[in-house]
Design a protein around this motif. Structure first.
Motif, PDB file in Angstrom:
ATOM      1  N   LEU A  20      53.874  36.157  40.267  1.00  0.00           N
ATOM      2  CA  LEU A  20      52.763  36.853  39.627  1.00  0.00           C
ATOM      3  C   LEU A  20      51.486  36.007  39.649  1.00  0.00           C
ATOM      4  N   VAL A  21      51.642  34.733  39.362  1.00  0.00           N
ATOM      5  CA  VAL A  21      50.467  33.851  39.365  1.00  0.00           C
ATOM      6  C   VAL A  21      49.892  33.724  40.773  1.00  0.00           C
ATOM      7  N   ILE A  22      50.783  33.607  41.751  1.00  0.00           N
ATOM      8  CA  ILE A  22      50.304  33.531  43.136  1.00  0.00           C
ATOM      9  C   ILE A  22      49.634  34.848  43.528  1.00  0.00           C
ATOM     10  N   GLY A  23      50.249  35.965  43.141  1.00  0.00           N
ATOM     11  CA  GLY A  23      49.636  37.267  43.407  1.00  0.00           C
ATOM     12  C   GLY A  23      48.290  37.401  42.733  1.00  0.00           C
ATOM     13  N   THR A  24      48.198  36.909  41.496  1.00  0.00           N
ATOM     14  CA  THR A  24      46.920  36.932  40.767  1.00  0.00           C
ATOM     15  C   THR A  24      45.872  36.101  41.486  1.00  0.00           C
TER      16      THR A  24
ATOM     17  N   ASN B 110      41.817  39.315  48.042  1.00  0.00           N
ATOM     18  CA  ASN B 110      42.852  39.818  48.946  1.00  0.00           C
ATOM     19  C   ASN B 110      43.843  40.651  48.132  1.00  0.00           C
ATOM     20  N   PHE B 111      43.406  41.857  47.726  1.00  0.00           N
ATOM     21  CA  PHE B 111      44.222  42.685  46.844  1.00  0.00           C
ATOM     22  C   PHE B 111      45.457  43.241  47.544  1.00  0.00           C
ATOM     23  N   GLU B 112      45.354  43.512  48.815  1.00  0.00           N
ATOM     24  CA  GLU B 112      46.481  44.109  49.520  1.00  0.00           C
ATOM     25  C   GLU B 112      47.701  43.197  49.467  1.00  0.00           C
ATOM     26  N   PHE B 113      47.487  41.920  49.777  1.00  0.00           N
ATOM     27  CA  PHE B 113      48.608  40.977  49.731  1.00  0.00           C
ATOM     28  C   PHE B 113      48.969  40.630  48.287  1.00  0.00           C
ATOM     29  N   GLY B 114      47.931  40.449  47.452  1.00  0.00           N
ATOM     30  CA  GLY B 114      48.166  40.069  46.058  1.00  0.00           C
ATOM     31  C   GLY B 114      48.971  41.111  45.303  1.00  0.00           C
ATOM     32  N   ILE B 115      48.586  42.382  45.427  1.00  0.00           N
ATOM     33  CA  ILE B 115      49.300  43.455  44.726  1.00  0.00           C
ATOM     34  C   ILE B 115      50.723  43.600  45.263  1.00  0.00           C
TER      35      ILE B 115
ATOM     36  N   THR C 189      57.533  41.561  28.405  1.00  0.00           N
ATOM     37  CA  THR C 189      56.198  41.586  27.799  1.00  0.00           C
ATOM     38  C   THR C 189      55.215  40.707  28.572  1.00  0.00           C
ATOM     39  N   ASP C 190      55.618  39.472  28.844  1.00  0.00           N
ATOM     40  CA  ASP C 190      54.714  38.542  29.539  1.00  0.00           C
ATOM     41  C   ASP C 190      54.468  38.963  30.985  1.00  0.00           C
ATOM     42  N   THR C 191      55.539  39.344  31.690  1.00  0.00           N
ATOM     43  CA  THR C 191      55.360  39.704  33.101  1.00  0.00           C
ATOM     44  C   THR C 191      54.503  40.959  33.250  1.00  0.00           C
ATOM     45  N   TRP C 192      54.649  41.898  32.338  1.00  0.00           N
ATOM     46  CA  TRP C 192      53.810  43.097  32.390  1.00  0.00           C
ATOM     47  C   TRP C 192      52.343  42.751  32.120  1.00  0.00           C
ATOM     48  N   PHE C 193      52.105  41.799  31.251  1.00  0.00           N
ATOM     49  CA  PHE C 193      50.729  41.402  30.937  1.00  0.00           C
ATOM     50  C   PHE C 193      49.999  40.937  32.200  1.00  0.00           C
ATOM     51  N   TYR C 194      50.639  40.038  32.944  1.00  0.00           N
ATOM     52  CA  TYR C 194      50.005  39.537  34.172  1.00  0.00           C
ATOM     53  C   TYR C 194      49.904  40.636  35.230  1.00  0.00           C
ATOM     54  N   THR C 195      50.889  41.521  35.248  1.00  0.00           N
ATOM     55  CA  THR C 195      50.885  42.605  36.230  1.00  0.00           C
ATOM     56  C   THR C 195      49.707  43.546  36.006  1.00  0.00           C
ATOM     57  N   LYS C 196      49.518  43.975  34.772  1.00  0.00           N
ATOM     58  CA  LYS C 196      48.460  44.958  34.516  1.00  0.00           C
ATOM     59  C   LYS C 196      47.070  44.357  34.706  1.00  0.00           C
ATOM     60  N   ILE C 197      46.947  43.041  34.531  1.00  0.00           N
ATOM     61  CA  ILE C 197      45.652  42.402  34.801  1.00  0.00           C
ATOM     62  C   ILE C 197      45.271  42.592  36.273  1.00  0.00           C
ATOM     63  N   CYS C 198      46.240  42.361  37.152  1.00  0.00           N
ATOM     64  CA  CYS C 198      45.987  42.528  38.590  1.00  0.00           C
ATOM     65  C   CYS C 198      45.667  43.987  38.930  1.00  0.00           C
ATOM     66  N   PHE C 199      46.424  44.905  38.350  1.00  0.00           N
ATOM     67  CA  PHE C 199      46.203  46.322  38.632  1.00  0.00           C
ATOM     68  C   PHE C 199      44.845  46.788  38.100  1.00  0.00           C
ATOM     69  N   LEU C 200      44.467  46.333  36.933  1.00  0.00           N
ATOM     70  CA  LEU C 200      43.167  46.724  36.367  1.00  0.00           C
ATOM     71  C   LEU C 200      42.018  46.178  37.214  1.00  0.00           C
ATOM     72  N   SER C 201      42.197  44.938  37.691  1.00  0.00           N
ATOM     73  CA  SER C 201      41.163  44.368  38.561  1.00  0.00           C
ATOM     74  C   SER C 201      41.077  45.145  39.878  1.00  0.00           C
ATOM     75  N   PHE C 202      42.223  45.540  40.406  1.00  0.00           N
ATOM     76  CA  PHE C 202      42.287  46.333  41.631  1.00  0.00           C
ATOM     77  C   PHE C 202      41.550  47.665  41.433  1.00  0.00           C
ATOM     78  N   ILE C 203      41.836  48.339  40.317  1.00  0.00           N
ATOM     79  CA  ILE C 203      41.190  49.618  40.016  1.00  0.00           C
ATOM     80  C   ILE C 203      39.684  49.444  39.839  1.00  0.00           C
ATOM     81  N   GLU C 204      39.281  48.398  39.144  1.00  0.00           N
ATOM     82  CA  GLU C 204      37.855  48.165  38.894  1.00  0.00           C
ATOM     83  C   GLU C 204      37.092  47.974  40.206  1.00  0.00           C
ATOM     84  N   ASN C 205      37.671  47.176  41.102  1.00  0.00           N
ATOM     85  CA  ASN C 205      36.998  46.933  42.376  1.00  0.00           C
ATOM     86  C   ASN C 205      36.942  48.189  43.241  1.00  0.00           C
ATOM     87  N   MET C 206      37.998  49.020  43.170  1.00  0.00           N
ATOM     88  CA  MET C 206      37.957  50.285  43.906  1.00  0.00           C
ATOM     89  C   MET C 206      36.925  51.226  43.303  1.00  0.00           C
ATOM     90  N   ALA C 207      36.831  51.267  41.979  1.00  0.00           N
ATOM     91  CA  ALA C 207      35.877  52.154  41.308  1.00  0.00           C
ATOM     92  C   ALA C 207      34.437  51.779  41.646  1.00  0.00           C
TER      93      ALA C 207
END
Length: 663
Positions: free
Chosen positions: A534-538, A545-550, A566-584
């Motif tokens: 997750l940290v490497i993906g982040t 590089n969202f394609e590889f990171g996600i 709980t912890d793993t979901w926290f880091y996961t949703k941060i990446c997804f929210l950043s992905f969505i923000e950049n697409m928006a």
């Protein structure tokens, strides 16, 4: 305390009571005696009742019975002595001393002197206690034990230890004396020797008193309470297991500390002594913080309570960042600040101040750290002089004092650094750490925080890796005992400095260990490899590089039933929210395949995340059922899925409009 057989009338109830007392069934004996005394109070019944209450450690009721006996038979000095003794055991020191002072009959001098010395010791009047112990008989082994206790109270642990060891050689095994020896070794930080004596007490207790059920609670079975009997008190098992838990807690081994408390002879929570209740609250604070705070507040309302209760409550409020509550408790209990050392009071005061005035707090921390830095330099010189003169005792004392001062210095440095850490002024944090390198360079806590601050500066990955490496190498054979964040940061540091092979070695080691642990316990979840990924993906997402990171993030949570937490979901949703923000913002464009993978992944999270909370319950937090229901992975995964679908719908609408315009 001896049973009073005087004027006992023949009768069935007396035979029954004596049988129960012989079998140590004191609660049942108390029930019968109370019924008899309600009808016909008499000397024999009251004496037996007082005896039974004393053996169940219900000292208040025992004292009440002896008070009635004194009214009925004022000519009996033995009742006055037992009355004073019961009051002392109930921590009613002033009343106990007053009663003991009224006994003038010959033959009780030695007992009275010991009792009054114990009372003064309980009142923290060390000078008066010492003067009373000095007049005791030289041949009495209790004299050396009492002097040892006084030396311990004065912080002279080495001298106290010698007193206890000498007495132990004279009188043989005594559980409380063995405990005193273990306690001195604990204070001298010689934990292996302390554990040796602890094991002796436990082994003797198990062998001589199997009815106490030592270790039965840890087996997960329902065990009947053994109550607070005099037998339990004489074995010193309660104190011993508390000391063992303290040693494990000092070594940051919380599971072993909890196990030590669970191995204690079983009692109901309302039967627990104040020290055990305090330790349960402290050791389980990370699992049940609300219950922990409730127990500590309850103890503050008792008299007496462990001296550590008040300072620990304040420190735990600060740990959970309830600084306002810490300030309120300090203000409401100003009379209890005596139980806090000057260092602790100043430290807490600076911590609370840091929330409203960081600049003032920094100066307060600077003042404390300067004093302890000077003390550390002085102690270093003392140790060096002792070594040059061959004075091993001086060296030993100097080393212990140095370690104690260092234990106070490091938290101050960390608190100073946190002020700038919260401001994201990492170069200033690094400057503070470099200033303290003279004393802290061997501390793992200091090294770890230096590694973190170097890592956060993003241009010092090589330096951060050099600080993380010794920590990881020390526990490499037991790699799952290392914090996952430390392993993740080290892997990222390796990747950023083109040392991919070293990062892969660590990840392979983690994967191997997790597979082995999963084989041994299939129901247990392991998150180390997941968090590293997750940290490497982040990291890749942060670099754009969202394609590889996600894709790395998605892979890290497979299978969901093992990795979703709980912890793993926290880091996961941060990446997804950043992905969505950049697409928006149309800063990036995503392939349909990537969006499809994201939707499938979120559907999996939705299915497996019904029981996974997104926010860990914090103490003193009161929430309704609706709010709690929304704080699940399922709820948040649906929101993210909805957002992805909405954005894809918008993108397709824009594409149609563009196509129509081209026509």
């Amino acid at each position: 305390m001896v049973l009073d057989y005087v004027n006992i009338k023949d009768g069935e109830y007396t035979k029954t009571v004596y049988s129960l007392i012989k079998e140590k069934a004191f609660p049942e004996a108390i029930r019968i005696l109370n019924q008899v005394n309600d009808v016909n109070p008499n000397r024999a019944g009251l004496s037996l009742l007082a005896y039974c209450y004393y053996h169940t450690q219900d000292y208040v009721n025992s004292a009440n019975c002896y008070e009635q006996l004194i009214e009925l038979h004022p000519e009996q000095p033995e009742y006055k002595l037992h009355y004073a003794q019961s009051l002392y055991e109930a921590s009613l020191y002033d009343e106990a001393f007053k009663v003991s002072s009224q006994i003038a009959e010959p033959g009780y001098e030695e007992k009275l002197t010991k009792l009054q010395a114990a009372i003064k010791y309980g009142q923290e009047d060390i000078v008066a206690a010492k003067s009373l112990v000095e007049v005791c008989s030289q041949d009495d082994p209790d004299r050396d034990i009492n002097f040892g206790c006084l030396l311990y109270k004065e912080g002279k642990y080495e001298e106290a230890l010698q007193k206890f060891l000498r007495t132990s050689q004279v009188i043989g095994f005594n559980a409380h004396l063995q405990y005193n020896v273990a306690l001195c070794y604990y204070r001298l930080k010689e934990f292996p020797l302390a554990l040796k004596y602890i094991n002796n007490i436990v082994e003797r207790g198990i062998r001589d008193h199997p009815e106490l059920g030592v270790g039965m609670q840890s087996e997960g079975s329902e065990v009947k309470s053994v109550g607070n009997t005099l037998t339990l008190h004489e074995t010193a098992l309660t104190e011993t297991f508390n000391l063992k838990a303290a040693i494990e807690y000092q070594g940051k081994n919380l599971e072993a500390a909890r196990e030590a408390l669970n191995d204690m002879p079983p009692r109901h929570e309302h039967e627990l002594d104040a020290v055990t209740l305090h330790n349960h609250a402290l050791i389980n604070m990370d699992l049940k913080p609300t219950e922990g705070f409730e127990k500590l507040h309850f103890l503050l309302q008792q008299n007496p309570f462990p001296a550590e209760t008040f300072p620990n409550l304040i420190l735990l409020y600060c740990k959970f960042q309830y600084y306002d509550l810490a300030a309120d408790v300090l203000a409401e209990n100003a009379d209890l600040t005596y139980s806090m050392s000057q260092y602790l009071y100043e430290f807490v005061d600076a911590l609370i101040t840091s929330q409203t005035s960081p600049e003032e707090a920094f100066l307060k921390f600077e003042d404390i750290s300067s004093r302890y830095a000077e003390q550390l330099r002085r102690l270093t010189k003392t140790v060096q002089e002792g070594r040059s003169q061959g004075d091993n005792e001086e060296v030993k004392r100097g080393v212990l004092d140095y370690e104690d001062a260092l234990d106070k210095y490091i938290p101050v440095v960390m608190a100073q650094a946190k002020i700038y850490w919260d401001l994201e002024n990492y170069p200033e944090v690094e400057r503070i750490f470099r200033k303290s390198v003279e004393f802290c360079n061997e501390s793992d806590v200091w090294r770890l925080n230096v590694a973190h601050v170097l890592f956060m500066q993003e241009n010092k990955y090589k330096e951060s890796a050099s600080f993380y490496e010794p920590i990881v190498k020390k526990q490499f054979d037991n790699i799952l005992s290392i914090s996952a964040v430390v392993l993740a940061n080290l892997c990222v540091s390796y990747i950023m400095t083109s040392q991919n092979e070293e990062a892969e070695d660590i990840m392979r080691k983690i994967e191997k260990e997790e597979e082995q642990q999963s084989f041994e316990d299939p129901t247990k979840k392991f998150f180390h490899l997941c968090i590293v990924n997750l940290v490497i993906g982040t990291l890749y997402c942060a670099k754009g590089n969202f394609e590889f990171g996600i894709s790395r993030v998605i892979k890290s949570l497979e299978p969901f039933n093992k990795k979703l937490g709980t912890d793993t979901w926290f880091y996961t949703k941060i990446c997804f929210l950043s992905f969505i923000e950049n697409m928006a913002k149309h800063l990036i464009s995503a392939k349909d395949l990537t969006i499809k993978e994201c939707l499938q992944f979120l559907e999996g999270c939705e299915t497996h995340g019904r029981q996974v909370v997104t926010v860990i319950d914090t103490p003193l937090q009161d929430e309704d059922a609706t709010t709690k229901a929304k704080r699940t992975v399922t709820f948040e995964a649906r929101l993210l899925k909805h957002t992805f679908l909405k954005m894809r719908s918008i993108d397709r609408t824009v594409s149609v409009f563009d196509f129509e315009d081209l026509k």
